[in-house]
Scaffold this active site. Structure first.
Site, short mmCIF file in Angstrom:
data_model
loop_
_atom_site.label_atom_id
_atom_site.label_comp_id
_atom_site.label_asym_id
_atom_site.label_seq_id
_atom_site.Cartn_x
_atom_site.Cartn_y
_atom_site.Cartn_z
N ASP A 32 0.84 -1.20 0.00
CA ASP A 32 0.00 0.00 0.00
C ASP A 32 0.88 1.25 0.00
O ASP A 32 1.66 1.47 0.93
CB ASP A 32 -0.89 -0.01 1.24
CG ASP A 32 -2.14 0.82 1.08
OD1 ASP A 32 -2.07 1.87 0.43
OD2 ASP A 32 -3.20 0.43 1.62
N CYS A 72 -6.08 4.01 -4.01
CA CYS A 72 -6.34 2.68 -3.46
C CYS A 72 -7.56 1.95 -4.02
O CYS A 72 -7.46 0.91 -4.66
CB CYS A 72 -6.48 2.84 -1.95
SG CYS A 72 -6.95 1.36 -1.10
N HIS A 128 -11.36 -2.83 1.33
CA HIS A 128 -11.58 -1.48 0.82
C HIS A 128 -12.36 -1.42 -0.50
O HIS A 128 -12.12 -0.55 -1.33
CB HIS A 128 -10.24 -0.74 0.68
CG HIS A 128 -10.39 0.75 0.88
ND1 HIS A 128 -9.42 1.66 0.54
CD2 HIS A 128 -11.42 1.48 1.38
CE1 HIS A 128 -9.82 2.88 0.83
NE2 HIS A 128 -11.04 2.79 1.34
N HIS A 222 1.27 2.31 4.23
CA HIS A 222 0.30 3.40 4.32
C HIS A 222 0.48 4.14 5.64
O HIS A 222 0.82 3.55 6.66
CB HIS A 222 -1.11 2.83 4.22
CG HIS A 222 -2.18 3.82 3.87
ND1 HIS A 222 -2.55 4.85 4.71
CD2 HIS A 222 -2.95 3.94 2.76
CE1 HIS A 222 -3.51 5.55 4.13
NE2 HIS A 222 -3.77 5.03 2.95
N ASP A 282 -0.24 -0.61 -4.81
CA ASP A 282 -1.54 -0.19 -5.32
C ASP A 282 -1.48 1.16 -6.04
O ASP A 282 -2.33 1.47 -6.87
CB ASP A 282 -2.60 -0.16 -4.21
CG ASP A 282 -2.28 0.83 -3.09
OD1 ASP A 282 -1.13 1.30 -2.99
OD2 ASP A 282 -3.21 1.13 -2.30
N LYS A 306 1.16 9.73 -5.41
CA LYS A 306 -0.17 9.15 -5.26
C LYS A 306 -1.26 10.19 -5.56
O LYS A 306 -1.11 11.36 -5.22
CB LYS A 306 -0.32 8.63 -3.82
CG LYS A 306 -1.71 8.14 -3.43
CD LYS A 306 -1.70 7.72 -1.97
CE LYS A 306 -3.10 7.29 -1.50
NZ LYS A 306 -3.11 6.85 -0.09
#
Length: 434
Positions: A32, A72, A128, A222, A282, A306
């Site tokens: 992540d 994500c 998620h 994360h 991800d 991101k």
């Protein structure tokens, strides 16, 4: 009639066993917010420790042009469906802890397809993709076993989700028991729980009854990164000068150890030779930016982070490893240099298992990459990165992007167009749009 019935049963069982021997176990490892630079085969600074991932890369195939979604939930939707998230409304941000929506139920997911091919299926880690109703939970979407959390983030030891409309609560579940959340795991670092659960699933798997699909979406790396087991803050990451970067490296080191535990369990069980292992992040890391937050990962030398459609947001570290009996399909020591999309996993895995990827699915965007992995055939020359009219933050300048051959066209939210030749300019330094 009884004799014929016995003969039929034995014949069916023999066919099932032969079929099982021709289908690999599949282990999918998803980190992540891992930075492009934060694996041994990309790292320029000696500040990450990923020996087990590096071993898989050395003995497998590195996917050097692997692309995912910039955040994500859309990535997980693309992985599970083999379809671009814009097809089902999942291309926006993430699903919040109190959000009454999820991945549409008319989508046929990867674990459901593999179950139809005789696989046992398990998820250990982060879901998620919707959790407001039972029908959206992992064990309603094709997984036989589930350990982990439903939401987007939580703290690593307490397993509480700390955000979203001032809500909080324990989000840790084991096979969706009647008791619901599992309170007695509070205080145990999440990766240790992943390791224990994944190893137990492998150890207890009956390979004679069919192959295993094990999906391990890690919490690391994360944010929040404020808690990490003390043993992982020692050598060899103590030399990392920036304290936040050192925490990132420590969490990653621990995740890599879990990956080592998984491969060791596969070997001890006698399954490794018949296993295919895939790994990716991800999305890109969310390192330093003026809005605060971030996880201090590095996407160097790529531009962007991101949530952005620049390379640093969507081009991630990835590999695929084939056990001894799958080296022809997935060679060792190879670098795959053509386009590979997160949507390609579903058709690739289902094809590898002997199934028809399109059967029972809405039209797929992913392609079967096996001809490209085992040879030099190029199966993908175009890639739709995303289009999202909803701007979710000032640090997100990119609205849409598409790739055709070496060329990448980006549209910003102010409608400015940018054009890059990624083969010649992978860092997106020279805008050729004029």
């Amino acid at each position: 009639k009884l004799e014929m019935g016995v003969i039929s049963f034995l014949l069916f069982s023999a066919i099932a066993l032969v079929g099982a021997s021709n289908r690999p176990h599949i282990v999918f490892l998803l980190l992540d917010d891992l930075g492009y630079n934060d694996v041994g085969w990309h790292n320029h600074y000696g500040d990450v420790l990923t020996p087990h991932l590096d071993s898989l890369a050395e003995n497998g195939t590195i996917l050097e042009q692997f692309y995912t979604q910039p955040i994500c939930t859309p990535t997980r939707a693309a992985l599970m469906t083999g379809r671009y998230p814009i097809r089902n409304g999942m291309q926006h941000g993430t699903i919040g802890d109190a959000s009454p929506w999820g991945l549409p139920l008319n989508e046929s997911l990867l674990p459901q397809k593999l179950k139809m091919l005789g696989y046992s299926t398990a998820i250990v880690g982060k879901w998620h993709l919707g959790f407001f109703e039972k029908d959206y939970l992992p064990m309603s979407r094709g997984f036989d076993q589930q350990v982990g959390y439903y939401g987007g983030l939580e703290n690593y030891f307490g397993h509480h989700f700390p955000f979203d409309d001032n809500t909080t609560g324990l989000d840790w579940h084991d096979n969706q028991t009647e008791e619901g959340v599992v309170a007695n795991d509070v205080g145990i670092y999440s990766a240790f729980l992943y390791s224990k659960s994944a190893v137990n699933i492998i150890t207890n798997h009956d390979a004679s009854a069919g192959p295993l699909f094990l999906y391990v979406p890690f919490q690391a790396v994360h944010s929040p990164l404020n808690d990490v087991p003390p043993d992982y803050c020692m050598e060899p990451v103590k030399h990392v000068m920036n304290a936040s970067r050192r925490l990132n490296s420590a969490h990653l080191w621990c995740a890599d150890d879990v990956i080592g535990n998984i491969t060791e369990a596969l070997e001890a069980k006698g399954m490794l030779d018949d296993t295919v292992i895939a790994f990716q992040s991800d999305n890109g890391a969310e390192h330093f930016y003026s809005g605060g937050g971030g996880n201090y990962g590095l996407n160097y030398p790529l531009r962007g982070i991101k949530r952005q459609l620049f390379e640093g947001g969507v081009r991630v570290a990835s590999l695929i490893y084939g056990g001894k009996n799958y080296k022809d399909a997935i060679p060792a020591g190879k670098t795959h240099k053509t386009l590979f999309s997160v949507t390609d996993w579903l058709p690739t895995f289902v094809s590898l298992a002997g199934g028809d990827p399109q059967k029972g699915s809405l039209p797929l965007d992913g392609v079967n990459q096996l001809p490209s992995l085992s040879g030099n055939k190029t199966v993908r020359t175009e890639l739709f990165h995303n289009y999202d009219p909803q701007r979710l933050g000032s640090n997100i300048p990119t609205q849409a992007a598409v790739r055709v051959g070496d060329w990448k066209l980006i549209q910003l939210y102010n409608k400015t167009l940018m054009l890059f030749n990624i083969a010649q300019d992978p860092t997106e330094s020279t805008d050729l749009a004029g």
